[in-house]
Every structure is written in C-alpha cells, then in structure tokens.
Scaffold this motif. Sequence first.
Motif, PDB file in Angstrom:
ATOM      1  N   VAL A 122     -68.246  25.766  42.042  1.00 21.34           N
ATOM      2  CA  VAL A 122     -69.758  26.285  41.505  1.00 21.34           C
ATOM      3  C   VAL A 122     -70.605  25.042  41.434  1.00 21.34           C
ATOM      4  CG1 VAL A 122     -70.848  27.147  39.350  1.00 21.34           C
ATOM      5  CG2 VAL A 122     -68.309  27.817  39.963  1.00 21.34           C
ATOM      6  N   PRO A 123     -71.916  25.327  41.997  1.00 20.45           N
ATOM      7  CA  PRO A 123     -73.001  24.351  42.003  1.00 20.45           C
ATOM      8  C   PRO A 123     -73.071  23.761  40.528  1.00 20.45           C
ATOM      9  CG  PRO A 123     -73.662  26.311  43.178  1.00 20.45           C
ATOM     10  CD  PRO A 123     -72.491  26.592  42.518  1.00 20.45           C
ATOM     11  N   GLU A 124     -73.661  22.574  40.554  1.00 20.47           N
ATOM     12  CA  GLU A 124     -73.959  21.789  39.206  1.00 20.47           C
ATOM     13  C   GLU A 124     -74.686  22.636  38.361  1.00 20.47           C
ATOM     14  OE1 GLU A 124     -75.410  17.377  37.757  1.00 20.47           O
ATOM     15  OE2 GLU A 124     -75.159  17.636  39.982  1.00 20.47           O
ATOM     16  N   GLN A 125     -75.835  23.308  39.215  1.00 22.74           N
ATOM     17  CA  GLN A 125     -76.768  24.038  38.198  1.00 22.74           C
ATOM     18  C   GLN A 125     -76.263  25.300  37.569  1.00 22.74           C
ATOM     19  OE1 GLN A 125     -77.146  23.029  41.358  1.00 22.74           O
ATOM     20  NE2 GLN A 125     -79.076  21.780  41.687  1.00 22.74           N
ATOM     21  N   GLY A 126     -75.019  25.640  38.009  1.00 22.28           N
ATOM     22  CA  GLY A 126     -74.393  26.822  37.684  1.00 22.28           C
ATOM     23  C   GLY A 126     -74.411  28.115  38.811  1.00 22.28           C
ATOM     24  N   ARG A 127     -73.755  28.957  38.356  1.00 25.20           N
ATOM     25  CA  ARG A 127     -73.414  30.107  39.238  1.00 25.20           C
ATOM     26  C   ARG A 127     -74.454  31.240  39.513  1.00 25.20           C
ATOM     27  NH1 ARG A 127     -69.286  29.942  35.791  1.00 25.20           N
ATOM     28  NH2 ARG A 127     -67.696  29.551  37.377  1.00 25.20           N
ATOM     29  N   ALA A 128     -74.695  32.011  40.600  1.00 28.07           N
ATOM     30  CA  ALA A 128     -75.516  33.054  40.695  1.00 28.07           C
ATOM     31  C   ALA A 128     -74.995  34.203  39.908  1.00 28.07           C
ATOM     32  CB  ALA A 128     -75.724  33.330  42.237  1.00 28.07           C
ATOM     33  N   LEU A 129     -76.087  34.972  39.516  1.00 27.89           N
ATOM     34  CA  LEU A 129     -75.775  36.455  38.777  1.00 27.89           C
ATOM     35  C   LEU A 129     -76.683  37.419  39.717  1.00 27.89           C
ATOM     36  CD1 LEU A 129     -74.700  38.102  36.547  1.00 27.89           C
ATOM     37  CD2 LEU A 129     -76.723  37.577  35.184  1.00 27.89           C
ATOM     38  N   TYR A 130     -75.683  38.543  39.946  1.00 37.70           N
ATOM     39  CA  TYR A 130     -76.382  39.639  40.724  1.00 37.70           C
ATOM     40  C   TYR A 130     -76.390  41.062  39.790  1.00 37.70           C
ATOM     41  CZ  TYR A 130     -75.253  36.418  44.369  1.00 37.70           C
ATOM     42  OH  TYR A 130     -75.030  35.226  45.238  1.00 37.70           O
ATOM     43  N   PHE A 131     -77.443  41.716  39.768  1.00 41.44           N
ATOM     44  CA  PHE A 131     -77.422  42.982  39.226  1.00 41.44           C
ATOM     45  C   PHE A 131     -77.358  43.898  40.244  1.00 41.44           C
ATOM     46  CE2 PHE A 131     -79.075  40.697  35.856  1.00 41.44           C
ATOM     47  CZ  PHE A 131     -78.819  41.092  34.533  1.00 41.44           C
ATOM     48  N   CYS A 132     -76.446  44.946  40.410  1.00 38.43           N
ATOM     49  CA  CYS A 132     -76.252  45.817  41.336  1.00 38.43           C
ATOM     50  C   CYS A 132     -76.210  47.284  40.925  1.00 38.43           C
ATOM     51  CB  CYS A 132     -74.638  45.502  42.159  1.00 38.43           C
ATOM     52  SG  CYS A 132     -74.372  43.847  42.542  1.00 38.43           S
ATOM     53  N   MET A 133     -77.285  47.835  41.260  1.00 40.65           N
ATOM     54  CA  MET A 133     -77.596  49.432  40.642  1.00 40.65           C
ATOM     55  C   MET A 133     -77.243  50.421  41.845  1.00 40.65           C
ATOM     56  SD  MET A 133     -80.934  48.498  38.949  1.00 40.65           S
ATOM     57  CE  MET A 133     -81.961  47.780  40.066  1.00 40.65           C
ATOM     58  N   HIS A 134     -76.453  51.200  41.222  1.00 40.90           N
ATOM     59  CA  HIS A 134     -75.906  52.224  42.186  1.00 40.90           C
ATOM     60  C   HIS A 134     -77.018  53.582  42.467  1.00 40.90           C
ATOM     61  CE1 HIS A 134     -75.174  55.318  38.881  1.00 40.90           C
ATOM     62  NE2 HIS A 134     -74.878  54.190  38.147  1.00 40.90           N
TER      63      HIS A 134
ATOM     64  N   ILE B  72     -80.605  43.916  31.079  1.00 41.38           N
ATOM     65  CA  ILE B  72     -80.937  43.013  32.100  1.00 41.38           C
ATOM     66  C   ILE B  72     -80.992  41.724  31.031  1.00 41.38           C
ATOM     67  CG2 ILE B  72     -82.373  41.882  33.576  1.00 41.38           C
ATOM     68  CD1 ILE B  72     -82.499  44.708  34.883  1.00 41.38           C
ATOM     69  N   ASP B  73     -81.990  41.725  30.183  1.00 40.15           N
ATOM     70  CA  ASP B  73     -82.333  40.640  29.361  1.00 40.15           C
ATOM     71  C   ASP B  73     -80.928  40.072  28.577  1.00 40.15           C
ATOM     72  OD1 ASP B  73     -84.988  40.302  29.917  1.00 40.15           O
ATOM     73  OD2 ASP B  73     -85.272  41.799  28.334  1.00 40.15           O
ATOM     74  N   MET B  74     -80.359  41.029  28.125  1.00 35.70           N
ATOM     75  CA  MET B  74     -78.889  40.683  27.254  1.00 35.70           C
ATOM     76  C   MET B  74     -78.103  40.025  28.208  1.00 35.70           C
ATOM     77  SD  MET B  74     -78.113  44.116  25.142  1.00 35.70           S
ATOM     78  CE  MET B  74     -79.399  44.731  23.683  1.00 35.70           C
ATOM     79  N   VAL B  75     -77.752  40.539  29.519  1.00 33.46           N
ATOM     80  CA  VAL B  75     -76.722  40.233  30.446  1.00 33.46           C
ATOM     81  C   VAL B  75     -77.299  38.666  30.850  1.00 33.46           C
ATOM     82  CG1 VAL B  75     -75.673  40.494  32.624  1.00 33.46           C
ATOM     83  CG2 VAL B  75     -75.935  42.019  31.148  1.00 33.46           C
ATOM     84  N   VAL B  76     -78.518  38.329  31.105  1.00 38.93           N
ATOM     85  CA  VAL B  76     -79.012  37.081  31.711  1.00 38.93           C
ATOM     86  C   VAL B  76     -78.798  36.053  30.881  1.00 38.93           C
ATOM     87  CG1 VAL B  76     -81.123  35.750  32.265  1.00 38.93           C
ATOM     88  CG2 VAL B  76     -80.686  38.288  33.380  1.00 38.93           C
ATOM     89  N   GLU B  77     -79.286  36.452  29.397  1.00 38.60           N
ATOM     90  CA  GLU B  77     -79.098  35.394  28.206  1.00 38.60           C
ATOM     91  C   GLU B  77     -77.477  35.176  28.166  1.00 38.60           C
ATOM     92  OE1 GLU B  77     -79.412  34.878  23.334  1.00 38.60           O
ATOM     93  OE2 GLU B  77     -80.879  36.387  24.457  1.00 38.60           O
ATOM     94  N   HIS B  78     -76.655  36.141  28.008  1.00 45.39           N
ATOM     95  CA  HIS B  78     -75.396  36.018  27.890  1.00 45.39           C
ATOM     96  C   HIS B  78     -74.822  35.126  29.065  1.00 45.39           C
ATOM     97  CE1 HIS B  78     -71.221  36.861  26.050  1.00 45.39           C
ATOM     98  NE2 HIS B  78     -70.800  36.963  27.514  1.00 45.39           N
ATOM     99  N   GLY B  79     -75.139  35.367  30.176  1.00 45.14           N
ATOM    100  CA  GLY B  79     -74.809  34.655  31.470  1.00 45.14           C
ATOM    101  C   GLY B  79     -75.124  33.328  31.484  1.00 45.14           C
ATOM    102  N   ILE B  80     -76.215  32.869  30.882  1.00 47.07           N
ATOM    103  CA  ILE B  80     -76.569  31.573  30.834  1.00 47.07           C
ATOM    104  C   ILE B  80     -75.664  30.652  29.690  1.00 47.07           C
ATOM    105  CG2 ILE B  80     -78.644  29.832  30.487  1.00 47.07           C
ATOM    106  CD1 ILE B  80     -80.651  32.043  31.088  1.00 47.07           C
ATOM    107  N   ARG B  81     -75.736  31.395  28.666  1.00 42.28           N
ATOM    108  CA  ARG B  81     -75.041  30.763  27.483  1.00 42.28           C
ATOM    109  C   ARG B  81     -73.298  30.660  27.722  1.00 42.28           C
ATOM    110  NH1 ARG B  81     -76.045  34.629  23.840  1.00 42.28           N
ATOM    111  NH2 ARG B  81     -73.930  35.718  23.766  1.00 42.28           N
ATOM    112  N   GLU B  82     -72.789  31.734  28.384  1.00 40.78           N
ATOM    113  CA  GLU B  82     -71.404  31.987  28.269  1.00 40.78           C
ATOM    114  C   GLU B  82     -70.744  31.760  29.703  1.00 40.78           C
ATOM    115  OE1 GLU B  82     -70.070  31.793  25.527  1.00 40.78           O
ATOM    116  OE2 GLU B  82     -71.622  32.199  24.207  1.00 40.78           O
TER     117      GLU B  82
END
Length: 469
Positions: A140-152, A212-222
């Motif tokens: 994983v890059p030092e800055q962190g991993r990527a996060l993708y929102f995939c909408m069906h 989206i806001d919830m998942v981004v914040e959770h992703g950064i945090r956890e």
Amino acid sequence: MTWGIKMVCLLALAVFASAEDGAVKLELTPEQADGFLSVEQRRLLGDWLAHPDQAWPGDDSWPALTNADDVARARAELWSMLREFRRKDPTAEELGPLPPTLAEVVAQAKDGKGGLEPGVLSLGEHRMPFVVLRKETEPVPEQGRALYFCMHGGGQNNKAEGPHSWAVNSREWQSQAGLAAQVYEGEGLFFIPRMADDRLGRWWHAHVQDAIDMVVEHGIREWNVDPNRVYLMGVSEGCYGTQILGPFMADRFGGANAMAGGVGKDVPAENLRNLAFRTDVGENDTTFNRVGLAKEFHQRMDEFKKLYGGYEHEVNVQVGKGHGIDYRPGSEWMIAHRREARPDTVVWTSRNLGGNRRSAFYWLGLSDAGIEGRIPMAARLNKDANRVDLKWPAAETEADLDEVAVRVLLDDQMLDLGKPVKIAVNGEPAFSGIPERKLETLARTLVERGDPTMAFPVEIVVEPSSPEQ
C-alpha cells in the motif's frame, strides 16, 4: 431482510480482518500532544464534538494558532479526537474494519471457512446493502490506499414490493461486484452499494450523498484511505449517478468514470474544473440520446476550459458498441489522476440536489446551505498579490443576494497569512487585512467534511460587491 437475488460466489459468508493494518497516518505524536491542549480543553472539545452546532467552548485561554506549525499540531490533535468520537457512531460498526483481501476471501471460500457477505449501511429511514472488495497485490502506498465507489445499473421501479425486491437491481449489483473483482483496473477498496430503495431508484438522492460522505470519512479513519485517491464510477443508471454526483461533490474525488450514459444540460459541468472526468459510451447507444448527451456534456467542459483552464476530461465513443461497452479502459484512465485539495481556481455552481446543498466545495463555502436557487461563482488564488479574486455573476444567481454570503477558506499552503490578504469580488475590494487563524474554524471545517486534509484555520465571509449584471 430480503436481498432479491442472493449474492453468490465470493460474497457468501462474513469474515473480516483486524483493524490494525487499517490505521490512518495522521496519528497524534507525543510532541504534538505535549501541552498543546490541556486535559480540560480536550474534555470541552469532546462535549462539543457531540453537538458541533452548539456554541464554541473556547475562550482566550486556548492556544493561539500563530503559524503553520501550530495549525499542523492542532489539526492532528483535533483529528485524533474526532476519530475516537466517530468510532462510537453506529456507522463505524456497520462499515467495519479493513476487510480481507480478495485473494484471502477466495482462499477462505475454497477452504470452506467463509468469504464475504453484504453489510448494511443505515441512512435515516433507508438501508443500503453493500460489499467491499479489497484488491491488493502490491504494498500500500505511504499516503494510503485508493477507494472506489462503484454504482450499478438498473434504476427505479415504483411498483416494487419492497426496497430491495426488484430482481433487476439485485442482478445489476451482482454484475457490478463482478466488474470490480475482475475488470476494473486499480488496487484498493471497491465499495459497491446496492440502491437503498428500488421504488426510488437513482443515485443522486440525499441518502446516497450521505453514504458517500460517511464511507469516505470512515475510509480515511479506519481503512487507511488516501483522501486524494477516492474515485467515482458507474454503469448505465450508475453512469447518470456519476455524471450528476461528480459535479455536485467534485471535491471528494480524484477522478470519475461514467459508463454507458449521458445527462442533460441541467447538470453543472462547470464544477468539474478540478476533477478528472471520463465518459465511455457506445456509438450506437442512442436510447434516450445517451451518446449525444455524453458528447454535449464534454463539449460544455471544453467551453469552460477556455475561460478557466483545467478540465481534464475525455469522452470515449466506442465504435460499433451499443449500451453494452468495454468497461476496462475508463478505470485505467481514471486512476492515473489524484485530487488537488487546494486548486488555484475553483468554479462552483452551488445547487440543491435531492433536498441537499453542499455547505463547502474545495476552499469555498456558503454561510447558509439552506438558501434556495442556483448560485454560480468562480474564485482564483493570486499568490503573487496575496489575493483571492471572486467572480460572482449576479444576473445568473437565482438566490436572494441579500441572503447569500460566501466563505473563503484559507491556510498557509494557499497564501501568506502573515501578511495582509485581500479579497476582491467582481474586481471590487471586499476584504483586506491579516486574517486570524482560529482553532474553532479548524475544528468546524474538520467536522464539516471529516477529512483532515480539508480542514482550514481561516474563514473570511464576503458578500456581493458591485456584482456583474
């Protein structure tokens, strides 16, 4: 809960990894914590975080932010407190710790020890099923991993018997999981939501924005997500969602890929000045004029590029294809881009979408997000003059100008805050002075977006001044 068609194959049983390897980078060091905020101040802040709409508890005894180093120390400590506070929210449990890698899920499924099953995210009266696939074969890059929102794909069926009863949306959700696992390029976390209510359909509703806001914040945090590598993508109905949500909340994403669709002129393409945006559509996809609208959408970006620069975008009309296209090339193009959290120019047409209006967009904000009507504006940082130039076309502003005020958010990366800063609105002076860095402003902007890279110590509120007609 009835899921319609059951998720199969990799999405069978729930097994999650420890949260330890999902630790975020912005931890509080002993040097940062030593004597910056007292125990009593941290207690007061903890109470305030529970109700951030209440009065700020600070007074003259609180530490001053005199320079960029002070801001960095305060931001780190505030983030550590917000992280701990938000971990008590039910959303934290619903989204959970960092999931196992896709390879681990496959191995577990083969051994009969489990796999990965859908979670459910609570969004007020709605419940959004989701799965998270973790694709990682490299460090994983030092800055962190990527996060993708995939909408069906799929959409709305107002005759559906329940929120998750329509087989079309269930099938399209499964298809999106398969694309994320096997087709989309890139490594990181692929968040694949199912529509929260088949009877409503659509991806632009307020509860989706909240998700989206919830998942981004959770992703950064956890999950150790790099906030500058969050991506938005979708197919068919998810394409429309990408083309609508992308401009509405562009400052959340580093890139976007809309596939198999095209939207109308009511979507503010001008907001995409700093978001790399690509559309893939078949040349024969003429139903609802998808291919024609996709071309027009990108032509509008070309027009705005002449005015403001920026607008990294591409429309790929796939020869011989109809509504079914090759989904691979767009994701490869998208992941080559990153978000610039503090671009030198911001173009923003603020609007209400699904009953919601964004309170901030990059380093601009509104003093009252409850204002009605579209509000177009453009702002540019002039570092040589230590000035912000704000263009505010009154003739195009639908809101009552007596109720409109813009928040200009600044930090030491943007201008020299130790010298007089000037703000001009339509060429007329609106502010001049040395701005005060405030702990309250830093805390409020951190809570506002849950992203420490978008927390600012300075807020200057300006109103229209000799607006252009």
